[in-house]
Scaffold this motif. Structure first.
Motif, short mmCIF file in Angstrom:
data_model
loop_
_atom_site.label_atom_id
_atom_site.label_comp_id
_atom_site.label_asym_id
_atom_site.label_seq_id
_atom_site.Cartn_x
_atom_site.Cartn_y
_atom_site.Cartn_z
N VAL A 141 -37.14 28.39 -52.33
CA VAL A 141 -36.95 28.39 -53.78
C VAL A 141 -35.79 27.50 -54.22
CG1 VAL A 141 -38.02 30.63 -54.15
CG2 VAL A 141 -35.56 30.52 -53.68
N SER A 142 -35.09 26.90 -53.27
CA SER A 142 -34.08 25.92 -53.68
C SER A 142 -34.74 24.60 -54.04
CB SER A 142 -33.05 25.70 -52.56
OG SER A 142 -33.62 25.03 -51.46
N ARG A 143 -36.05 24.53 -53.89
CA ARG A 143 -36.83 23.35 -54.27
C ARG A 143 -37.83 23.73 -55.36
NH1 ARG A 143 -36.56 19.24 -50.61
NH2 ARG A 143 -38.60 18.48 -51.24
N ALA A 144 -38.08 22.82 -56.26
CA ALA A 144 -38.94 23.10 -57.41
C ALA A 144 -40.35 23.49 -56.98
CB ALA A 144 -38.99 21.89 -58.34
N GLU A 145 -40.83 22.93 -55.87
CA GLU A 145 -42.20 23.17 -55.45
C GLU A 145 -42.47 24.65 -55.15
OE1 GLU A 145 -40.14 21.00 -54.21
OE2 GLU A 145 -41.03 18.99 -54.36
N GLY A 146 -41.45 25.37 -54.70
CA GLY A 146 -41.63 26.78 -54.39
C GLY A 146 -42.02 27.58 -55.61
N PHE A 147 -41.35 27.35 -56.73
CA PHE A 147 -41.66 28.09 -57.94
C PHE A 147 -42.98 27.66 -58.56
CE2 PHE A 147 -37.12 29.15 -57.89
CZ PHE A 147 -37.21 30.50 -58.17
N ALA A 148 -43.28 26.39 -58.49
CA ALA A 148 -44.56 25.93 -59.01
C ALA A 148 -45.71 26.60 -58.27
CB ALA A 148 -44.66 24.41 -58.90
N ASP A 202 -45.65 37.86 -65.92
CA ASP A 202 -44.83 38.54 -66.91
C ASP A 202 -43.35 38.63 -66.56
OD1 ASP A 202 -47.26 39.77 -68.50
OD2 ASP A 202 -47.60 40.27 -66.39
N ILE A 203 -43.04 38.61 -65.25
CA ILE A 203 -41.69 38.91 -64.79
C ILE A 203 -41.28 37.91 -63.71
CG2 ILE A 203 -40.23 40.62 -63.63
CD1 ILE A 203 -42.25 42.77 -64.71
N LEU A 204 -40.05 37.46 -63.78
CA LEU A 204 -39.47 36.64 -62.71
C LEU A 204 -38.19 37.30 -62.24
CD1 LEU A 204 -39.03 34.10 -60.97
CD2 LEU A 204 -37.97 33.03 -62.98
N VAL A 205 -38.12 37.60 -60.95
CA VAL A 205 -36.91 38.16 -60.35
C VAL A 205 -36.33 37.13 -59.38
CG1 VAL A 205 -35.89 40.01 -58.99
CG2 VAL A 205 -37.77 40.51 -60.57
N ASN A 206 -35.17 36.59 -59.74
CA ASN A 206 -34.46 35.63 -58.90
C ASN A 206 -33.52 36.40 -57.97
OD1 ASN A 206 -35.35 32.96 -59.90
ND2 ASN A 206 -34.44 33.66 -61.83
N ASN A 207 -34.07 36.86 -56.86
CA ASN A 207 -33.28 37.67 -55.94
C ASN A 207 -32.75 36.89 -54.75
OD1 ASN A 207 -32.56 40.27 -54.35
ND2 ASN A 207 -34.05 39.23 -53.04
N ALA A 208 -33.42 35.82 -54.36
CA ALA A 208 -33.01 35.08 -53.17
C ALA A 208 -31.54 34.66 -53.27
CB ALA A 208 -33.89 33.84 -52.98
N GLY A 243 -36.48 27.99 -61.16
CA GLY A 243 -37.32 29.06 -61.68
C GLY A 243 -37.50 28.96 -63.18
N ALA A 244 -36.42 28.66 -63.88
CA ALA A 244 -36.51 28.52 -65.34
C ALA A 244 -37.41 27.35 -65.72
CB ALA A 244 -35.11 28.34 -65.92
#
Length: 248
Positions: free
Chosen positions: A60-67, A81-87, A118-119
């Motif tokens: 998730v430190s790379r944009a491709e992970g969130f896409a 509906d929900i995004l949890v940035n826990n990493a 993520g945003a």
């Protein structure tokens, strides 16, 4: 069933606090895209509820992970509906002038840059819907810093400030943004924060927590579920301390 019908992305969901959040969300009716670099951990947790959890091995430190996570949520579950940035990552206690640049970059990329990615990937979708909940996992270190963890503390202070700024900017779009500040828990990161995991070190650390125990994945799951549910529809921009009184 406070999250029934909702779909969430949870980063770092293959162990520790993230695993507790995933399990709570599933118990409350949500479907989850579980994102983790540890494929074994992600698949292990997903196997507990294969109809509700889609594991994704990604950085998730790379944009491709969130896409990829966004696309899986929409294609498999039909909504997001929900995004949890826990990493998150830490570093062993070390004087601030001795931490090498590679470790600093790792902390910045995982703890800070991932929230930016993520945003960028998810907020446009939430804006289009006029609804969404984002939860960032910060730390008591961002409120009450401990010596020799300066760059980790600073990254979590950044998360708290980003949470508040995001909340103000995104409120007109129906998007709520909150954070939780855990105290150290008995998770794989505990030894990293304490420097060593011995009975004496644990006793000294626990002495700083008035309730007298470490936080648990279940504690984080319960707090995350509330903040991401409609029960918290009037709550945005807070950094909730789930710390047994550590920051008092």
């Amino acid at each position: 069933m406070r999250l029934e019908g909702r779909t969430a992305i949870v980063t770092g969901g293959g162990s520790g606090f993230g695993e507790g959040i995933v399990r709570k969300f599933v118990a409350e009716g949500a479907r989850v895209v579980l994102v983790d670099r540890d494929g074994d951990g992600a698949r292990r947790v997903a196997a507990e509820a294969p109809d509700q959890i889609a594991p994704l091995v990604a950085d998730v430190s790379r944009a491709e992970g969130f896409a990829s996570a966004r696309d899986i949520a929409l294609s498999r579950f039909g909504r997001l509906d929900i995004l949890v940035n826990n990493a998150g990552v830490g570093h062993t206690p070390k004087p601030l002038d001795e931490l090498d640049e590679a470790d600093f970059d790792r902390i910045a990329n995982v703890n800070m840059r991932s929230i930016y990615h993520g945003a960028r990937a998810i907020v446009p979708h939430f804006k289009e819907k006029g609804y969404g909940a984002i939860l960032n996992v910060a730390s008591t270190g961002g409120v009450s810093p401990r010596p020799n963890l300066t760059w980790y503390n600073a990254s979590k202070g950044w998360v708290i400030t980003a949470t508040r700024a995001m909340a103000v900017e995104l409120a007109p779009f129906g998007i709520r943004v909150n954070a939780i500040n855990p105290v150290a828990g008995d998770t794989p990161l505990l030894k990293t924060f304490m420097g060593a995991d011995t009975p004496d070190v644990r006793e000294k650390f626990l002495a700083t927590i008035p309730i007298g125990r470490f936080s648990t994945p279940e504690d984080m799951g319960n707090a995350a579920c509330f903040l991401c549910s409609d029960e918290a529809s009037m709550v945005t921009g807070i950094a909730m301390e789930v710390d047994g009184g550590r920051c008092i």
